[in-house]
Scaffold this active site. Structure first.
Site, PDB file in Angstrom:
ATOM      1  N   HIS A  18      46.102  39.453  32.005  1.00 46.94           N
ATOM      2  CA  HIS A  18      47.310  39.050  32.735  1.00 46.94           C
ATOM      3  C   HIS A  18      48.399  38.729  31.718  1.00 46.94           C
ATOM      4  O   HIS A  18      48.160  37.946  30.786  1.00 46.94           O
ATOM      5  CB  HIS A  18      47.016  37.809  33.587  1.00 46.94           C
ATOM      6  CG  HIS A  18      45.954  38.039  34.615  1.00 46.94           C
ATOM      7  ND1 HIS A  18      46.232  38.440  35.902  1.00 46.94           N
ATOM      8  CD2 HIS A  18      44.604  37.952  34.541  1.00 46.94           C
ATOM      9  CE1 HIS A  18      45.090  38.567  36.585  1.00 46.94           C
ATOM     10  NE2 HIS A  18      44.087  38.275  35.773  1.00 46.94           N
ATOM     11  N   SER A  97      50.479  42.111  35.895  1.00 46.10           N
ATOM     12  CA  SER A  97      51.314  40.961  36.236  1.00 46.10           C
ATOM     13  C   SER A  97      51.812  41.103  37.668  1.00 46.10           C
ATOM     14  O   SER A  97      51.974  42.215  38.170  1.00 46.10           O
ATOM     15  CB  SER A  97      52.510  40.880  35.273  1.00 46.10           C
ATOM     16  OG  SER A  97      53.198  39.661  35.454  1.00 46.10           O
ATOM     17  N   GLU A 202      34.548  36.070  42.497  1.00 52.81           N
ATOM     18  CA  GLU A 202      34.787  35.088  41.427  1.00 52.81           C
ATOM     19  C   GLU A 202      34.170  33.738  41.743  1.00 52.81           C
ATOM     20  O   GLU A 202      33.892  32.952  40.848  1.00 52.81           O
ATOM     21  CB  GLU A 202      36.291  34.880  41.232  1.00 52.81           C
ATOM     22  CG  GLU A 202      36.957  35.878  40.340  1.00 52.81           C
ATOM     23  CD  GLU A 202      38.408  35.483  40.088  1.00 52.81           C
ATOM     24  OE1 GLU A 202      38.663  34.772  39.120  1.00 52.81           O
ATOM     25  OE2 GLU A 202      39.283  35.913  40.870  1.00 52.81           O
ATOM     26  N   ASP A 284      42.739  35.912  30.299  1.00 50.62           N
ATOM     27  CA  ASP A 284      43.917  35.113  29.915  1.00 50.62           C
ATOM     28  C   ASP A 284      43.668  34.527  28.531  1.00 50.62           C
ATOM     29  O   ASP A 284      43.269  33.357  28.402  1.00 50.62           O
ATOM     30  CB  ASP A 284      44.139  33.972  30.920  1.00 50.62           C
ATOM     31  CG  ASP A 284      44.401  34.481  32.323  1.00 50.62           C
ATOM     32  OD1 ASP A 284      45.426  35.149  32.537  1.00 50.62           O
ATOM     33  OD2 ASP A 284      43.568  34.212  33.215  1.00 50.62           O
TER      34      ASP A 284
HETATM   35 ZN   LIG Z   1      42.029  38.048  36.070  1.00 51.97          ZN
END
Ligand SMILES: [Zn+2]
Length: 323
Positions: A18, A97, A202, A284
């Site tokens: 990201h 993004s 997740e 990230d």
């Molecule tokens: Zn991710």
């Protein structure tokens, strides 16, 4: 040669990064100074007591987005992120993004700024190729999702060597994705060459019944994380050879997996999931502070394999995904 030097020298492929989460904290502070934005001296980062996945999303909404507020800031972030991946030995990079309205620009302007920043960064860093995926946040309403899909198609037509697909991201605790299905289906119909990549399983309890089956019905090109996948769904994924973006530090530091040793990478590897369908990624790096080279070091330790095996794996991934 020490482990990190060996890993940095590998020709690596990064597919799940990201943009705003990949800016290092020193660069973010530099940008904040340039823009006259005050950042607290202490920012809760991974390693702080009780740091959780919710804290990751709070870092985005309260800290990073307070600094990245206009085109100049966005351009700064893209250029510094690309340079950092290049320093880490990444040869092929897909950034993602979520288009948003910033000061003086709408979502179209956001995409245009990212594309031009990537183009400029590549001209200055000739050893790295960089692509862009537009992210739809699962909290978006159907109209916003549809706008982002249309922007992806528009910019893929204008810049086919840069814009390569759409991602679905966002805090999974905030709701499901059924309302996004019409837009994502349209992407597959109207632009079949674009990739559809989706954050998957997740958290332990999906926000919607049949969420995972809904996602698989969209024929995603890759899935991110895949932490809590029931056996019968994993069997389907294996039969369809769906690539999985593995984010070791993100999962462990973000608190969804207890330890690197307990991470599902080991199970997937040992179960014979096609190796070219397992891709180490950072998610990230600015938040989790582990670059892709370090992820290779961790993976080698967890898997207990030789450097030669890791080198073959990195090459398999590069051969399959670098476009
Ligand atoms: Zn991710």
């Amino acid at each position: 040669m020490d482990e990190l030097t060996w890993a940095k020298n590998l020709a690596k492929t990064e597919l799940h990064a990201h943009i705003n989460g990949s800016i290092g904290m020193p660069d973010l502070r530099k940008l904040a100074d340039l823009k006259g934005v005050h950042l607290p001296a202490e920012i809760a980062l991974p390693g702080s007591a009780g740091f959780s996945l919710d804290d990751v999303f709070a870092l985005f909404s309260k800290t990073i987005y307070s600094v990245v507020r206009d085109a100049q800031a966005l351009q700064f972030v893209v250029e510094h992120v690309v340079a950092a991946f290049k320093r880490d030995g990444v040869r092929y990079l897909e950034l993602r993004s979520t288009p948003k309205s910033l000061e003086g620009m709408d979502m179209d302007g956001y995409v245009s700024t990212v594309v031009s920043a990537i183009s400029k960064a590549m001209s200055e860093n000739e050893t790295i190729r960089v692509k862009f995926l537009l992210s739809v946040d699962r909290r978006h309403d159907p109209e916003t999702a549809s706008t982002i899909v249309s922007l992806a198609i528009k910019y893929a037509n204008l810049f086919p060597s840069i814009v390569v697909g759409v991602d679905v991201c966002g805090n999974p605790a905030c709701g499901g994705i059924k309302h996004l299905v019409p837009s994502l289906s349209r992407l597959k119909l109207d632009a079949p060459t674009l990739k559809l990549v989706i954050h998957f399983a997740e958290i332990e309890t999906p926000p919607e019944e049949d969420e995972l089956l809904t996602i698989l019905s969209l024929n995603p090109d890759r899935l991110g994380h895949c932490t809590f996948v029931p056996d019968h769904i994993m069997a389907t994924m294996r039969a369809r050879k769906i690539p999985i973006e593995i984010c070791l530090s993100s999962n462990v530091v973000g608190g969804t997996v207890n330890s690197f040793e307990a991470h599902h990478l080991k199970q997937l590897w040992d179960s014979g999931y096609p190796r070219e369908c397992l891709i180490l990624c950072t998610d990230d790096v600015g938040i989790f502070c582990s670059d892709l080279s370090n992820e290779y070091v961790i993976a080698r330790r967890v898997l207990g394999v030789s450097r030669e095996v890791m080198e073959e794996w990195a090459q398999l991934v590069c051969d399959k995904y670098a476009r």
